[in-house]
Each structure stands twice: as C-alpha cells, then as structure tokens.
Design a protein around this motif. Structure first.
Motif, short mmCIF file in Angstrom:
data_model
loop_
_atom_site.label_atom_id
_atom_site.label_comp_id
_atom_site.label_asym_id
_atom_site.label_seq_id
_atom_site.Cartn_x
_atom_site.Cartn_y
_atom_site.Cartn_z
N LEU A 276 -4.49 14.33 -2.18
CA LEU A 276 -3.84 13.07 -1.80
C LEU A 276 -3.76 12.12 -2.99
O LEU A 276 -2.74 11.45 -3.21
N GLY A 277 -4.84 12.08 -3.78
CA GLY A 277 -4.83 11.21 -4.96
C GLY A 277 -3.81 11.64 -5.99
O GLY A 277 -3.19 10.80 -6.65
N LEU A 278 -3.61 12.95 -6.13
CA LEU A 278 -2.61 13.44 -7.06
C LEU A 278 -1.19 13.13 -6.59
O LEU A 278 -0.29 12.86 -7.40
N LEU A 279 -1.00 13.16 -5.28
CA LEU A 279 0.32 12.88 -4.74
C LEU A 279 0.64 11.39 -4.72
O LEU A 279 1.80 11.00 -4.89
N TYR A 280 -0.40 10.58 -4.51
CA TYR A 280 -0.17 9.13 -4.42
C TYR A 280 -1.41 8.44 -4.98
O TYR A 280 -2.45 8.34 -4.33
N ARG A 281 -1.31 7.98 -6.22
CA ARG A 281 -2.47 7.53 -6.98
C ARG A 281 -3.31 6.46 -6.30
O ARG A 281 -4.55 6.47 -6.43
N PRO A 282 -2.74 5.50 -5.56
CA PRO A 282 -3.60 4.50 -4.89
C PRO A 282 -4.61 5.10 -3.92
O PRO A 282 -5.61 4.46 -3.58
N LEU A 283 -4.37 6.35 -3.46
CA LEU A 283 -5.29 6.97 -2.52
C LEU A 283 -6.55 7.54 -3.19
O LEU A 283 -7.44 8.04 -2.51
N TYR A 285 -8.89 5.94 -4.27
CA TYR A 285 -10.06 5.16 -3.84
C TYR A 285 -10.77 5.81 -2.66
O TYR A 285 -11.95 5.53 -2.38
N LEU A 286 -10.05 6.66 -1.92
CA LEU A 286 -10.67 7.34 -0.78
C LEU A 286 -11.80 8.29 -1.21
O LEU A 286 -12.74 8.53 -0.46
N LEU A 287 -11.68 8.80 -2.45
CA LEU A 287 -12.66 9.78 -2.92
C LEU A 287 -14.06 9.17 -3.04
O LEU A 287 -15.02 9.69 -2.44
N PRO A 288 -14.25 8.05 -3.77
CA PRO A 288 -15.60 7.46 -3.81
C PRO A 288 -16.06 6.96 -2.45
O PRO A 288 -17.25 6.99 -2.15
#
Length: 344
Positions: A276-283, A285-288
């Motif tokens: 998801l982060g690779l597809l849409y960089r603002p996401l 933040y979900l990882l941490p």
C-alpha cells in the motif's frame, strides 16, 4: 472408571524429564500404567527413566526402546504395549496438572467421543525466547467445544495433551509414521473424524509446557509447522481454495487444487502495508502504526500471563513474531511444492 495408559516419547529430554515424571507420579486418579518410550536418547534420559521406574509410587511403569526415529514411531511403540481402554499422550517437556486425567476422562462417557484434548500452558522462567513461545506458540482455545472435522484453522490438537480410545488407535494403526514431525498429531485427528467420532476440547485439562529457548529453535519449529500444514491440506481437505482474511473466510469450491491462503498472518499483513505504501506514499504511516499496535498487543498478552514487559522488549518480540510468521510461510511454500498443495 475407564483404565488409562499414559504414553510419552522421550528423545534427549534430560533438562525437562524429571519435572514431567514427578507430575505423572502426582496424578489423581493415577493411570493404570505409564509407558515411557526411549527413542534413542544420548543425554542421560535413559538413566532418569530407569530411576523413575524403580521409584514411582502410584502406577506401573513400562520402559520401551524404539530405534525407529520420530515421535510417531515412538508413540506407536507405546500404543502396541498399552493395555488401557484410553491412551493419554503428553510429552517429555510437559508436566500435567494433578487432575489432568480426571478431566480428560469425563467426556468419554459419551460413546461418540473418540478423543479428548486439553490446554497447554507455557512455562517461561528460563528465557525471553521461552516467554515469546508461551505467548505465540501452541495457543489453546479458552472455551470448551466439540469438534467433528479438521480444517487448517480448527479441529486439530497436539499430542502434548490428547487422550484417545485405544480401540480407535488400533483401528487406525496408530500414527502415520510417514508424516514428518509437526503434522502427525493433526493427521491423527483428521483420521479420527473419518471414523465418525468427535474430539472434545476441555481447557481445564491442563499441562504445562517448556517451550523452545533459542531463536533458532523457534524458527525451525515454525518452519516445520508450516511444512506440516501443507501436507495436511493436501491429504485432508477437499479440492477448493480457502482464503483466510482478518475476521473473514472466503471459499471457492470450484477450484481444482487443494489450497489454503492465510492472509491474516502478521508477515502477510506487513507485506500488504508495504505494498500500500508503494502504491500510495501517504499510506506509509500505517506501517509504524501497525508495529506499535503489535507491541501493545504483545505487552497486553504478557501482562495477562504475568510479566510486565518494557516497551523495547515488546517491540523486540514483535520482530520475533514477524520472523516466526515468515519461517512458517517459508515452510508452507516448501510443503506446497513437496506435497502438491497451495498452502501459504
């Protein structure tokens, strides 16, 4: 009352064996016999078994040597000499509580009950690895239940705490010795259901279990669990694809392969968040946020079990959990190629 034979395979278990045997000598009611199967120990376990046979106050003790390696072969050797109507299994790194057999025997009053399983309580007084395993390995359900079929997510129980009618074990010719360790007990459960009997789970039939104490041991065990799951999916599930999502199970029965994809495991959730982060960089933040939530959950689990973990230790256990989940996924991949199933 039904007569009981307790069967325990032993392979280089000197560090935990004495605690196990002392617990067996305190069982109420006492079993008719305790069958201890030495599976080629080289660490002094044999001497401990012989000493116990001379000092046990409550039950007849039978010592058996089995040269064929593997827990399945050792348990089968015990079954062959067992005389009890019920054969109760536990392991040399387990210590049953005193009322273990009295609780396990109750459901056998129903003739449709083929086996009874109990809960496994982790001991964690030796290392953080042991605490981690107590929180995330061989987790037992909280509620009593009755099962009539095996699936990759329910209905299978480890022989660390399992009692089976001897007549059924004989009809099934015991454990399948072709099944590698980390799968032979669940395979037995699946074959018991095919005899049109149920397995009753009783959480109040407890054994304490000494888990792995090293990271390497935890990873090897996880890989073995994953490999065994692929074998069981191929052998005991009908053709179709099961997709397990968080709080949702989806099935496609018209698919010709034998497949189960566990998309709810921690490593796959992490992988999904990275995508998801690779597809849409603002996401990103979900990882941490996910890692912090896992740390919170680990501290909550530990607090329920007893110890209070510092946040840094809890986060370290989060990485161990991700490594363990990855090792299990690797085992499933290996097993999928080996056994012709799709198990991820």
């Amino acid at each position: 009352m039904l007569t009981v034979s307790v069967v325990i395979p032993v392979k280089n278990a000197a560090s935990t064996l004495s605690a196990c045997l002392q617990a067996l000598d305190r069982l109420v009611p006492a079993p008719a016999e305790i069958i201890l199967v030495d599976n080629g120990s080289t660490d002094g376990s044999s001497a401990i078994l012989k000493a116990f046979a001379l000092t046990c106050k409550t039950s007849r003790v039978r010592l058996v040597d089995e040269s064929t390696p593997g827990a399945a072969a050792a348990r089968n050797a015990g079954i062959r000499v067992a005389s009890g109507e019920i054969v109760a299994f536990t392991d040399a790194d387990c210590a049953p509580q005193a009322n273990w057999l009295s609780v396990l025997l109750e459901p056998f009053a129903d003739v449709h009950t083929g086996a009874v399983a109990g809960s496994i309580i982790g001991v964690f007084d030796r290392s953080l690895c042991e605490l981690f395993s107590s929180l995330y390995t061989l987790q037992s359900p909280r509620e009593a239940n009755t099962f009539t079929s095996w699936t990759p997510w329910s209905g299978g129980f480890p022989t660390a705490n399992l009692a089976v009618r001897r007549s059924l074990l004989e009809a099934l010719q015991g454990f399948d010795e072709d099944v590698t360790i980390y799968g032979e007990d669940y395979d037995l459960c699946a074959r018991l259901y095919q005899q049109q009997v149920s397995i009753v789970y009783r959480p109040d039939a407890r054994v304490t279990h000494y888990h792995r104490t090293t990271v390497g041991g935890i990873m090897r065990q996880a890989f073995g669990f994953g490999r065994g799951q692929a074998y069981l999916v191929r052998r005991h599930r009908p053709a179709g694809l099961w997709l397990e999502l968080p709080r949702l199970m989806v099935r496609w029965s018209n698919v010709s392969l034998h497949g189960w994809v566990d998309a709810a495991s921690p490593d796959k959730k992490l992988f999904g968040l990275v995508l998801l982060g690779l597809l849409y960089r603002p996401l990103w933040y979900l990882l941490p946020c996910y890692l912090l939530w896992m740390g919170y959950e680990t501290r909550t689990r530990a607090r329920t079990a007893g110890p209070v973990l510092p946040p840094t230790v809890a986060l370290g256990m989060v990485w161990m959990l991700l490594m363990k989940a990855g090792a299990m996924t690797a085992g499933r991949w290996w097993g999928s190629f080996r056994y012709g199933a799709l198990c991820l």
